[in-house]
Design a protein around this motif. Structure first.
Motif, mmCIF file in Angstrom:
data_model
loop_
_atom_site.group_PDB
_atom_site.id
_atom_site.type_symbol
_atom_site.label_atom_id
_atom_site.label_comp_id
_atom_site.label_asym_id
_atom_site.label_seq_id
_atom_site.Cartn_x
_atom_site.Cartn_y
_atom_site.Cartn_z
ATOM 1 N N ILE A 395 0.841 -1.202 0.000
ATOM 2 C CA ILE A 395 0.000 0.000 0.000
ATOM 3 C C ILE A 395 0.876 1.253 0.000
ATOM 4 O O ILE A 395 0.645 2.191 -0.774
ATOM 5 C CB ILE A 395 -0.944 -0.022 1.222
ATOM 6 C CG1 ILE A 395 -2.028 -1.095 1.037
ATOM 7 C CG2 ILE A 395 -1.588 1.352 1.451
ATOM 8 C CD1 ILE A 395 -2.754 -1.458 2.315
ATOM 9 N N ILE A 396 1.893 1.252 0.837
ATOM 10 C CA ILE A 396 2.805 2.395 0.921
ATOM 11 C C ILE A 396 3.535 2.609 -0.402
ATOM 12 O O ILE A 396 3.769 3.747 -0.828
ATOM 13 C CB ILE A 396 3.801 2.188 2.079
ATOM 14 C CG1 ILE A 396 3.070 2.304 3.423
ATOM 15 C CG2 ILE A 396 4.958 3.186 2.016
ATOM 16 C CD1 ILE A 396 3.877 1.832 4.605
ATOM 17 N N ASP A 397 3.889 1.509 -1.085
ATOM 18 C CA ASP A 397 4.651 1.600 -2.343
ATOM 19 C C ASP A 397 3.894 2.320 -3.457
ATOM 20 O O ASP A 397 4.503 2.754 -4.443
ATOM 21 C CB ASP A 397 5.056 0.203 -2.823
ATOM 22 C CG ASP A 397 6.182 -0.400 -1.979
ATOM 23 O OD1 ASP A 397 6.823 0.371 -1.238
ATOM 24 O OD2 ASP A 397 6.393 -1.621 -2.057
ATOM 25 N N PHE A 398 2.570 2.448 -3.326
ATOM 26 C CA PHE A 398 1.812 3.183 -4.344
ATOM 27 C C PHE A 398 2.077 4.692 -4.266
ATOM 28 O O PHE A 398 1.769 5.425 -5.213
ATOM 29 C CB PHE A 398 0.310 2.921 -4.188
ATOM 30 C CG PHE A 398 -0.148 1.619 -4.766
ATOM 31 C CD1 PHE A 398 -0.214 1.426 -6.142
ATOM 32 C CD2 PHE A 398 -0.496 0.558 -3.939
ATOM 33 C CE1 PHE A 398 -0.637 0.213 -6.681
ATOM 34 C CE2 PHE A 398 -0.913 -0.648 -4.462
ATOM 35 C CZ PHE A 398 -0.981 -0.825 -5.839
ATOM 36 N N ASN A 399 2.607 5.152 -3.146
ATOM 37 C CA ASN A 399 2.873 6.590 -2.962
ATOM 38 C C ASN A 399 1.625 7.441 -3.208
ATOM 39 O O ASN A 399 1.706 8.519 -3.803
ATOM 40 C CB ASN A 399 4.004 7.068 -3.877
ATOM 41 C CG ASN A 399 5.360 6.599 -3.389
ATOM 42 O OD1 ASN A 399 5.639 6.629 -2.191
ATOM 43 N ND2 ASN A 399 6.189 6.131 -4.307
#
Length: 451
Positions: A395-399
């Motif tokens: 989820i965090i990697d989607f920025n």
């Protein structure tokens, strides 16, 4: 002090999650489940640790100065309404204080205050209740109710429960009277023998539609025709649209369907949320306080500015959030692990003429990594256990520029916020919404933006 010693003391503080403390009368703090600030209690010591004493409340010997309200006959014995005796105004104050302390405990001291928005109704608000068949004492009369506090084996009668409405109470009473006459055995969780397990009642608060589900084992072949006819003749405010018989032979004390038989009507009901109609199946997640859910979603929508190109709605259930938010986005993609709920979500989108939402069946920790488009906003509404660490990393990697985290378990939320802040997000707004009046639970909404 020794283990199993009985001690008496005052409750000095309550902490979020339904625990209370004594901080003044002993050389260590005493922590226990339950309790209301100001009460004097008798408790037994369970464990002594370096920094605290773990105790179990045996009885309340003196009421709190906050306990001014009428209660049901089983208050204090049933594990449901821990704060029924406290005025609603004071319940909200306590939840506000506890939430803020919880955030500060986990280092989120930039949050200076948290408003807790109250539920529009505080009594008779539940749209789903799962009752258990059993007895209060061994070999006692058959009861349908809730587990007695601190006991998995004992059931207490809840026919005057104040968080369910008169329809629930009539169905409970009628079911109990009929099945006691039949002499049917309830299921014993230790021996795994017996027939009657649960009675699940769901109701559309805005539609008055009732769905009744009697859950049994397959150990007895019993004809439920008379029971159906009796239920059909009860004078209710609502309308019974379906009666189901679920077979459950699992050892777990949960409603795990092996087979579902429609005895009468249909296997779903409808409710209306923010002017949108939702079809709800027996095991689909739907917020248990419909009027409170409307406040929850309005509060969440007010935290978001403008229209978004793409929103991810993770842990989307029957699509209530995604469909409600669809007017604020060009496209919404929802992910939900329960396939039955996903099918309901798709049907709900069609029924409400919503064409810009897509729902995917699967585990968030597996499915979110397959998505290639980058959302502007990610909405998280995980179950009580929180977000899987792998899923949170993906989820965090989607920025995404914004994250709206809706949590029914703020203890998990404050831990996930540490990781989100380390990954470049900052908390912009936090609000509580009291979806569970008269209990220690509280829904929490946290809006974050990428620095």
């Amino acid at each position: 002090m020794k283990n199993k010693q009985i001690i008496e003391f005052n409750i000095d503080e309550m902490i979020f999650g339904g625990e209370s403390l004594n901080l003044t009368e002993f050389d260590k703090k005493v922590i226990m489940k339950g309790g209301i600030i100001g009460q004097k209690v008798k408790a037994v010591i369970q464990k002594k640790r370096k920094d605290k004493i773990q105790a179990k409340i045996l009885e309340v010997t003196e009421k709190s100065y906050l306990e001014t309200e009428d209660v049901c006959s089983n208050f204090g014995r049933c594990g449901g309404c821990t704060m029924l005796s406290v005025s609603y105004e004071n319940q909200l104050k306590l939840k506000t204080e506890q939430l803020l302390k919880l955030f500060h405990k986990f280092g989120h001291t930039e949050i200076e205050n948290i408003d807790v928005v109250g539920s529009p109704i505080q009594k008779e608000y539940k749209n789903k209740m799962e009752f258990t068949f059993g007895n209060e004492e061994k070999d006692g009369d058959l009861l349908i109710g809730l587990h007695r506090k601190n006991s998995s084996m004992s059931i207490v009668d809840v026919e005057d429960c104040k968080i369910i409405d008169e329809d629930y109470r009539k169905i409970l009473k009628t079911t109990g009277e009929y099945l006691r006459k039949q002499g049917l055995p309830h299921y014993h969780i230790m021996s795994h023998e017996g027939y009657l397990r649960h009675l699940v009642i769901r109701k559309g608060i805005n539609t008055e539609e009732l769905l009744i589900n009697i859950v049994t084992t397959s150990q007895v072949d019993f004809d439920l025709t008379d029971y159906i006819n009796i239920l059909a003749n009860i004078e209710l405010n609502g309308n019974i649209v379906g009666i189901l018989h679920t077979l459950n032979d699992s050892f777990s004390d949960t409603v795990t369907p092996k087979k579902i038989e429609i005895l009468y009507g249909r296997d779903y009901f409808y409710d209306i949320l923010l002017d949108k109609k939702f079809k709800i199946s027996p095991f689909s997640f739907f917020q248990t306080n419909t009027k409170g859910a409307e406040v929850l979603y309005k509060t969440a929508m007010n935290m978001i500015d403008g229209e978004k190109n793409l929103i991810f709605d993770l842990y989307s259930g029957t699509g209530t959030i995604g469909i409600s938010m669809s007017q604020r986005a060009k496209k919404v993609i929802g992910i939900e692990i329960i396939e039955e709920a996903v099918e309901m979500a798709k049907k709900n989108a069609i029924a409400n003429n919503i064409s810009n939402v897509e729902f995917i069946a699967g585990d968030v920790k597996e499915e979110v990594s397959k998505l290639s488009d980058n959302p502007e906003l990610i909405i998280l509404d995980p179950p009580r256990a929180g977000i899987n660490p792998k899923a949170l990393k993906d989820i965090i990697d989607f920025n995404a520029k914004e994250i709206l985290y809706i949590s029914c378990n703020p203890k998990m939320l404050v831990q996930d916020l540490i990781i989100l802040k380390e990954s470049g997000y900052e908390i912009k707004n936090v609000k509580g919404v009291d979806m569970f009046p008269n209990s220690y639970h509280c829904e929490t909404i946290c809006y974050l933006s990428l620095k």
